[in-house]
Design a protein around this motif. Sequence first.
Motif, short mmCIF file in Angstrom:
data_model
loop_
_atom_site.label_atom_id
_atom_site.label_comp_id
_atom_site.label_asym_id
_atom_site.label_seq_id
_atom_site.Cartn_x
_atom_site.Cartn_y
_atom_site.Cartn_z
N LYS B 59 0.85 -1.18 0.00
CA LYS B 59 0.00 0.00 0.00
C LYS B 59 0.89 1.24 0.00
CE LYS B 59 -3.17 -3.10 1.28
NZ LYS B 59 -3.84 -3.88 0.25
N PRO B 60 0.93 1.96 -1.09
CA PRO B 60 1.82 3.13 -1.15
C PRO B 60 1.32 4.25 -0.24
CG PRO B 60 0.46 3.02 -3.10
CD PRO B 60 0.18 1.77 -2.33
N GLN B 61 2.25 5.02 0.25
CA GLN B 61 1.87 6.12 1.13
C GLN B 61 1.30 7.30 0.36
OE1 GLN B 61 4.71 4.42 1.70
NE2 GLN B 61 4.10 3.48 3.63
N LYS B 62 1.85 7.52 -0.83
CA LYS B 62 1.37 8.67 -1.61
C LYS B 62 1.18 8.25 -3.04
CE LYS B 62 4.49 11.70 -0.88
NZ LYS B 62 5.34 12.87 -0.89
N GLY B 63 0.37 9.02 -3.77
CA GLY B 63 0.23 8.75 -5.19
C GLY B 63 -0.98 7.89 -5.49
N GLU B 64 -1.28 7.76 -6.76
CA GLU B 64 -2.47 7.02 -7.16
C GLU B 64 -2.15 6.10 -8.33
OE1 GLU B 64 -4.71 8.89 -4.29
OE2 GLU B 64 -5.20 7.16 -5.53
N ILE B 65 -2.92 5.03 -8.43
CA ILE B 65 -2.82 4.13 -9.57
C ILE B 65 -4.22 3.99 -10.16
CG2 ILE B 65 -2.14 1.83 -10.35
CD1 ILE B 65 -0.52 1.53 -7.83
N TYR B 66 -4.32 4.14 -11.48
CA TYR B 66 -5.62 4.02 -12.13
C TYR B 66 -5.57 2.91 -13.15
CZ TYR B 66 -6.39 8.64 -10.19
OH TYR B 66 -6.50 9.69 -9.33
N PHE B 67 -6.61 2.08 -13.15
CA PHE B 67 -6.71 1.02 -14.15
C PHE B 67 -7.94 1.28 -14.97
CE2 PHE B 67 -6.10 -2.91 -16.13
CZ PHE B 67 -7.29 -3.60 -16.16
N GLU B 68 -7.75 1.54 -16.26
CA GLU B 68 -8.86 1.87 -17.16
C GLU B 68 -9.72 2.98 -16.55
OE1 GLU B 68 -10.86 -1.84 -17.86
OE2 GLU B 68 -9.56 -2.28 -19.56
N GLY B 69 -9.02 3.98 -16.02
CA GLY B 69 -9.73 5.13 -15.48
C GLY B 69 -10.22 4.95 -14.06
N ARG B 70 -10.12 3.73 -13.53
CA ARG B 70 -10.66 3.48 -12.21
C ARG B 70 -9.56 3.46 -11.18
NH1 ARG B 70 -14.41 -1.76 -11.25
NH2 ARG B 70 -13.80 -1.84 -9.07
N ARG B 71 -9.76 4.10 -10.06
CA ARG B 71 -8.72 4.18 -9.05
C ARG B 71 -8.53 2.83 -8.35
NH1 ARG B 71 -9.02 5.47 -3.93
NH2 ARG B 71 -7.16 6.28 -2.91
N ILE B 72 -7.33 2.29 -8.39
CA ILE B 72 -7.11 0.99 -7.74
C ILE B 72 -5.99 1.02 -6.72
CG2 ILE B 72 -7.93 -0.33 -9.74
CD1 ILE B 72 -4.91 -1.03 -10.19
N THR B 73 -5.58 2.22 -6.30
CA THR B 73 -4.52 2.29 -5.29
C THR B 73 -4.97 1.58 -4.03
OG1 THR B 73 -4.59 4.57 -5.98
CG2 THR B 73 -2.79 3.95 -4.56
N ARG B 74 -4.11 0.82 -3.42
CA ARG B 74 -4.40 0.12 -2.17
C ARG B 74 -5.60 -0.81 -2.28
NH1 ARG B 74 -2.16 4.87 -0.36
NH2 ARG B 74 -4.05 6.06 -0.77
N ILE B 75 -5.79 -1.34 -3.47
CA ILE B 75 -6.91 -2.25 -3.67
C ILE B 75 -6.56 -3.59 -3.05
CG2 ILE B 75 -6.13 -3.33 -5.79
CD1 ILE B 75 -8.78 -3.13 -6.94
N ARG B 76 -7.56 -4.40 -2.73
CA ARG B 76 -7.27 -5.74 -2.23
C ARG B 76 -6.81 -6.60 -3.41
NH1 ARG B 76 -12.25 -7.83 0.60
NH2 ARG B 76 -12.46 -9.01 -1.32
N PRO B 77 -5.74 -7.39 -3.24
CA PRO B 77 -5.16 -8.10 -4.39
C PRO B 77 -6.15 -8.96 -5.17
CG PRO B 77 -3.69 -8.24 -2.53
CD PRO B 77 -4.92 -7.57 -2.03
N ASP B 78 -7.10 -9.58 -4.48
CA ASP B 78 -7.98 -10.45 -5.27
C ASP B 78 -8.92 -9.61 -6.14
OD1 ASP B 78 -10.82 -10.69 -3.52
OD2 ASP B 78 -9.04 -10.23 -2.35
N LYS B 79 -9.19 -8.39 -5.72
CA LYS B 79 -10.01 -7.53 -6.58
C LYS B 79 -9.23 -7.14 -7.83
CE LYS B 79 -13.53 -5.55 -3.67
NZ LYS B 79 -13.15 -5.13 -2.30
N ALA B 80 -7.92 -6.92 -7.66
CA ALA B 80 -7.11 -6.58 -8.83
C ALA B 80 -7.16 -7.70 -9.85
CB ALA B 80 -5.67 -6.32 -8.39
N ALA B 81 -7.10 -8.95 -9.36
CA ALA B 81 -7.16 -10.08 -10.28
C ALA B 81 -8.51 -10.11 -10.99
CB ALA B 81 -6.94 -11.39 -9.53
#
Lengths: 350, 273, 294
Positions: B59-81
């Motif tokens: 879980k990063p302290q700062k910053g964001e990650i977007y997947f196909e426009g959707r924010r997935i920072t600090r997402i639960r790993p099984d949701k990412a799959a």
Amino acid sequence: MSLPSGTRNYTYAQDMAILRTKTHWALFIGLLVLLMAAPLYLSNYWLGVANLIGITLIAAIGLNILTGYCGQLSIGHAGFIAVGAYTAAVLTNRLELPFLVGLISGGLTAGAIGLIFGLPSVRVKGFYLAITTIAAQFIIIWVINHWSVTGGFVGIKVPYASIGGFVFRTETSQFYLIATIAALCTFFAKNLARTRVGRAFIAIRDNDLAAEVMGINLLYYKLLAFFIGCFMAGIAGALLAHWIGFLNAEQFSLTESILYIGMIIIGGLGTTVGPIFGVIFIRLLQQILTVQVVPFLERTFTMMPSGFATGVTPMLFGLVIILFLILEPRGLAHRWALLKSAYRLWPFSY
Amino acid sequence: MSDKNDVKIKIENLSLSFGGVKALIDVSLEIRNNEILAIIGPNGAGKTCLLNCISGFYKPQKGEIYFEGRRITRIRPDKAARLGLARTFQNIELFTGLSTLDNIMAARHVLMKQNFLSSALYFGWAHEEEIAHRRTVEDIIDFLEIEPIRKKIVGMLPYGMRKRVELGRALAIEPKVLLLDEPMAGMNLEEKEDIARFIIDIFEGQGETYPQSPVLRDGVNCIVLVEHDMGVVMDIADRIVVLDFGRKIAEGTPAEIRTNPEVIAAYLGEEKH
Amino acid sequence: MAELLQFTITGIAVGMVYALIALGFVLIWKSSGVANLALGQIVLLSSWFTYAMLVQAEFPLWLAFLLVILFALGLGWMIERFALRPLIAQPILALITVTLGIGYFIEGVVIFIWPWSVDALPRLFPREVLHIGPAVVSQEYVWVVGICLLVFALLTLFFRYHKMGIAMRATADDQMAVQACGIPVTTVFSRSWMFACVVAAIGGILISSIGGITQGLIETGLKAFSVVILGGLDSFLGAIVAGPIIGLAESLGGGYLTPYLWAGVKDIIPFIIIIIVMIIKPYGLFGEVRIERI
């Protein structure tokens, strides 16, 4: 599964089948016939032993799913069996509800309590989880001993099981009831193991971080494993309650929990036949020890110290568990698999 | 195969630290569709940490990650799959008690619908689903040329084979993005060429060879590759991102990176005359 | 007020003994990652052996004590050599279960040799009572606290400065690196088991001198687990701090809650604490949180 040479699988269904060849089917049906005809050739005493084995088997299958397949160590299984037993007892004795209600409630209550005590499994593993289950066992037994509803330290009487108007009074009638449920549980466990849910369990056991990255929801599946394992313990407990007729918390000690762990390890963790082997081994050993060997030794060697009878059981079982772990950690199921392939490959087995 | 080069994963100012150790410092990059992106850098640069953040594992302290426009920072790993992100690992993380077949079948988890009741009853619905998914899994096994070890317990397989099984497992999720963490580590030349060939085949899709398995027929159009072998990277990557001590120090085509002075100083080594 | 003081002192003394036994656990955990679930039974066996030396064989105190220490050392050595060394690379489930088996075995041995299962140790500490404020307290509690503190101090010094102590800490961190440095890991395991059994034996003697020898000593061992969980599995300091806390909770909770709730509330308090700790802070007060890398 290793097949005799010359057998080919042409469809996936064939490849996945449990009973593949005519021999398999024949042996299976033969086994069923032998089982169903047991009351014909077993004395009432041995039917009783068989019933105890059946009840133990149901609980052991549950523990095998939880600890063997999903890898969640639980040393409090006797506590969950107690929950099922006492739920059934209270419902049938105090509230005079029918047996089936008591049975299902016993399973569901044990499953629910299993869920609660299984919550820590989402954050911790290994020893931490083990100690939580031990604490769970003690708390459950303490509540049973101190709650008037469950009869306190004195215990509680349990009426006979009955479905419709039929009362399961004899060992024979209970045998069919218990054997059917045990067979169903084995069937369900085997099916779970070879499908999506079972694979998720094994994935969690082998590498839970990778399992999560592969899309398996750890919270859901760990709790599911606890629920299924404890549900089966509850069912076993309910059947036990009606079979014994009188419950007392001493029947559900930490020693029993340890014995259950011993059973599934000796039988073979994470296999379908493992619990069957383990349960039969331990219960038969108990029988032989208490009924045959000890009195025999006490008669022949009159110089035995008085602690012999009660002391030799823990010593022997403790030793058996240790030796199995050192010498055959994969349990009797592994030995059985080796035996089968040796038979198939004879005279080339080595 | 879509021709659009739209952004699949967007990483903005990602910062990750463990106590006092700064693993990633202000990293921004875009992972686009229809390209093979390589991430390179010295050991400890933060490449695996970056992948782990995308997977939701760190879980990063700062910053964001977007997947196909959707924010997935600090997402639960099984949701990412479930969203379509699959990956392989630097140290192989297979399910050692299962066979090759079962490992790959296990990855079909997100695409299957059985619950524990239908699993326990088996006959009927669960049985049909098992057979249907088995077909795709067998196609993957066929594609990766690992049929001889289908039924072998994975714990007993040699290293190179295990890497392939892991690749198959990632494919089985039918991902939109494939994250490969050092897929060629510890391999000899011939094995590396095999894996490189597989990666390109996966990228391009196999079309008529496997008409029934969408993941092989259409291919995975977005692949991220973390690698050390510069020969491979220069050959198959469309774009390269270079990390050093947690920072992105360069980004561009292989030709551009090869001549970038900062990259040479940090990673490729000075030229000798 | 007198009652409060009495409960407090009893609680702290008993808690210190829990801490001592817990140290035995932490020792083995720190150096080999093995969870010793046979702790309660080892305490029981050591207490009975002390009884055998003092009462049955009627040896003088110094000789009996020496023999108990030797016995504990031997016991630890035997357990490690014959039950744990063969399992050295096995998964943790096997290691935990083998300690369960050992515990069960020892239980049987105890029943076998001393089947009357309840007895008392002769008085080890002076009889006069002390007056601390308004409370009247038996001297043995103070002695118990003193001896525990002494053992803690010795162990801490050992771990910080002695070669074997440092080796044990290193082995807990990274077994392979330690082997690469030429320290035989098996020796480290062996020594830590031997020490752990000695510490458990001392704890057993102390608590039996207060409460007598009963099967309940096994439960005492389990209560030591609650100390370990509260303090943190790999922290000596945690065990020393958590011990008195649990002892106090038991004593005060038992003393004040029993009239209002049920009799026997005292026994269940440590286990409830385990559950609470698991929910709030699983790694305990001073435990290290493990971050797994993938």
